[in-house]
Design a protein around this motif. Structure first.
Motif, PDB file in Angstrom:
ATOM      1  N   PRO A  38      26.970  39.347  26.716  1.00 22.26           N
ATOM      2  CA  PRO A  38      27.314  37.963  27.071  1.00 22.26           C
ATOM      3  C   PRO A  38      26.400  37.338  28.127  1.00 22.26           C
ATOM      4  O   PRO A  38      26.308  36.117  28.211  1.00 22.26           O
ATOM      5  CB  PRO A  38      28.747  38.063  27.605  1.00 22.26           C
ATOM      6  CG  PRO A  38      29.307  39.263  26.953  1.00 22.26           C
ATOM      7  CD  PRO A  38      28.150  40.211  26.856  1.00 22.26           C
ATOM      8  N   TRP A  40      34.871  33.956  27.148  1.00 22.67           N
ATOM      9  CA  TRP A  40      34.634  34.933  26.084  1.00 22.67           C
ATOM     10  C   TRP A  40      33.886  36.138  26.626  1.00 22.67           C
ATOM     11  O   TRP A  40      34.146  37.276  26.239  1.00 22.67           O
ATOM     12  CB  TRP A  40      33.869  34.312  24.924  1.00 22.67           C
ATOM     13  CG  TRP A  40      34.699  33.426  24.070  1.00 22.67           C
ATOM     14  CD1 TRP A  40      34.544  32.090  23.893  1.00 22.67           C
ATOM     15  CD2 TRP A  40      35.827  33.793  23.263  1.00 22.67           C
ATOM     16  NE1 TRP A  40      35.502  31.615  23.047  1.00 22.67           N
ATOM     17  CE2 TRP A  40      36.299  32.633  22.639  1.00 22.67           C
ATOM     18  CE3 TRP A  40      36.472  34.996  23.024  1.00 22.67           C
ATOM     19  CZ2 TRP A  40      37.387  32.648  21.782  1.00 22.67           C
ATOM     20  CZ3 TRP A  40      37.570  34.999  22.166  1.00 22.67           C
ATOM     21  CH2 TRP A  40      38.008  33.840  21.553  1.00 22.67           C
ATOM     22  N   GLY A  41      32.933  35.903  27.535  1.00 25.29           N
ATOM     23  CA  GLY A  41      32.213  37.010  28.149  1.00 25.29           C
ATOM     24  C   GLY A  41      33.132  37.913  28.948  1.00 25.29           C
ATOM     25  O   GLY A  41      32.999  39.138  28.925  1.00 25.29           O
ATOM     26  N   GLY A  88      30.551  39.737  19.414  1.00 25.13           N
ATOM     27  CA  GLY A  88      31.606  40.571  19.971  1.00 25.13           C
ATOM     28  C   GLY A  88      32.485  41.197  18.907  1.00 25.13           C
ATOM     29  O   GLY A  88      32.828  42.378  18.987  1.00 25.13           O
ATOM     30  N   GLY A 105      34.838  45.920  26.429  1.00 31.34           N
ATOM     31  CA  GLY A 105      33.718  46.854  26.544  1.00 31.34           C
ATOM     32  C   GLY A 105      33.978  47.956  27.547  1.00 31.34           C
ATOM     33  O   GLY A 105      33.590  49.105  27.326  1.00 31.34           O
ATOM     34  N   ILE A 141      28.748  34.367  20.941  1.00 27.83           N
ATOM     35  CA  ILE A 141      29.375  35.460  21.696  1.00 27.83           C
ATOM     36  C   ILE A 141      30.553  36.024  20.917  1.00 27.83           C
ATOM     37  O   ILE A 141      30.732  37.244  20.829  1.00 27.83           O
ATOM     38  CB  ILE A 141      29.811  34.977  23.094  1.00 27.83           C
ATOM     39  CG1 ILE A 141      28.584  34.743  23.973  1.00 27.83           C
ATOM     40  CG2 ILE A 141      30.741  35.989  23.766  1.00 27.83           C
ATOM     41  CD1 ILE A 141      28.891  34.156  25.323  1.00 27.83           C
ATOM     42  N   PHE A 166      35.270  39.963  26.266  1.00 30.40           N
ATOM     43  CA  PHE A 166      34.521  41.027  25.604  1.00 30.40           C
ATOM     44  C   PHE A 166      34.009  42.061  26.606  1.00 30.40           C
ATOM     45  O   PHE A 166      33.883  43.242  26.272  1.00 30.40           O
ATOM     46  CB  PHE A 166      33.385  40.459  24.764  1.00 30.40           C
ATOM     47  CG  PHE A 166      33.869  39.778  23.512  1.00 30.40           C
ATOM     48  CD1 PHE A 166      34.582  40.475  22.566  1.00 30.40           C
ATOM     49  CD2 PHE A 166      33.623  38.435  23.289  1.00 30.40           C
ATOM     50  CE1 PHE A 166      35.049  39.863  21.416  1.00 30.40           C
ATOM     51  CE2 PHE A 166      34.079  37.812  22.153  1.00 30.40           C
ATOM     52  CZ  PHE A 166      34.794  38.521  21.210  1.00 30.40           C
ATOM     53  N   CYS A 207      28.764  50.935  22.077  1.00 28.26           N
ATOM     54  CA  CYS A 207      29.329  49.614  21.823  1.00 28.26           C
ATOM     55  C   CYS A 207      29.974  49.043  23.079  1.00 28.26           C
ATOM     56  O   CYS A 207      29.921  47.837  23.318  1.00 28.26           O
ATOM     57  CB  CYS A 207      30.342  49.667  20.681  1.00 28.26           C
ATOM     58  SG  CYS A 207      29.564  49.824  19.074  1.00 28.26           S
ATOM     59  N   LEU A 262      28.962  45.573  24.673  1.00 26.80           N
ATOM     60  CA  LEU A 262      29.957  44.525  24.894  1.00 26.80           C
ATOM     61  C   LEU A 262      29.963  44.041  26.338  1.00 26.80           C
ATOM     62  O   LEU A 262      30.252  42.865  26.596  1.00 26.80           O
ATOM     63  CB  LEU A 262      31.355  45.030  24.513  1.00 26.80           C
ATOM     64  CG  LEU A 262      31.677  45.042  23.032  1.00 26.80           C
ATOM     65  CD1 LEU A 262      32.922  45.877  22.774  1.00 26.80           C
ATOM     66  CD2 LEU A 262      31.865  43.638  22.514  1.00 26.80           C
TER      67      LEU A 262
END
Length: 67
Positions: free
Chosen positions: A42, A8-9, A55, A16, A51, A12, A34, A38
């Motif tokens: 994380p 997920w990190g 996100g 970002g 997260i 996102f 933003c 983003l």
């Protein structure tokens, strides 16, 4: 960190980077900020569910607050 938090990190963080580049080229502050958030958040949140929720909120912010 768990595998889900890493994935997920990565997702996102990639989104970002897109927000950051768009905000920088268009000289728009909200997508730029933003995008930075983003890419960075994380690293500090170990929970995959948190997260995802944070996100989604950060992705939606430039749509609702255009600055």
């Amino acid at each position: 960190m768990t595998e889900s938090a890493l994935l997920w990190g990565l997702l996102f963080g990639s989104i970002g980077i897109g927000f950051f580049v768009y905000g920088r080229r268009q000289s728009k502050r909200m997508p730029l900020l933003c995008g930075i958030a983003l890419m960075v958040f994380p690293y500090f949140i170990p929970n995959g569910t948190a997260i995802v929720m944070i996100g989604i909120v950060l992705i939606a912010l430039p749509y609702f607050f255009r600055a």
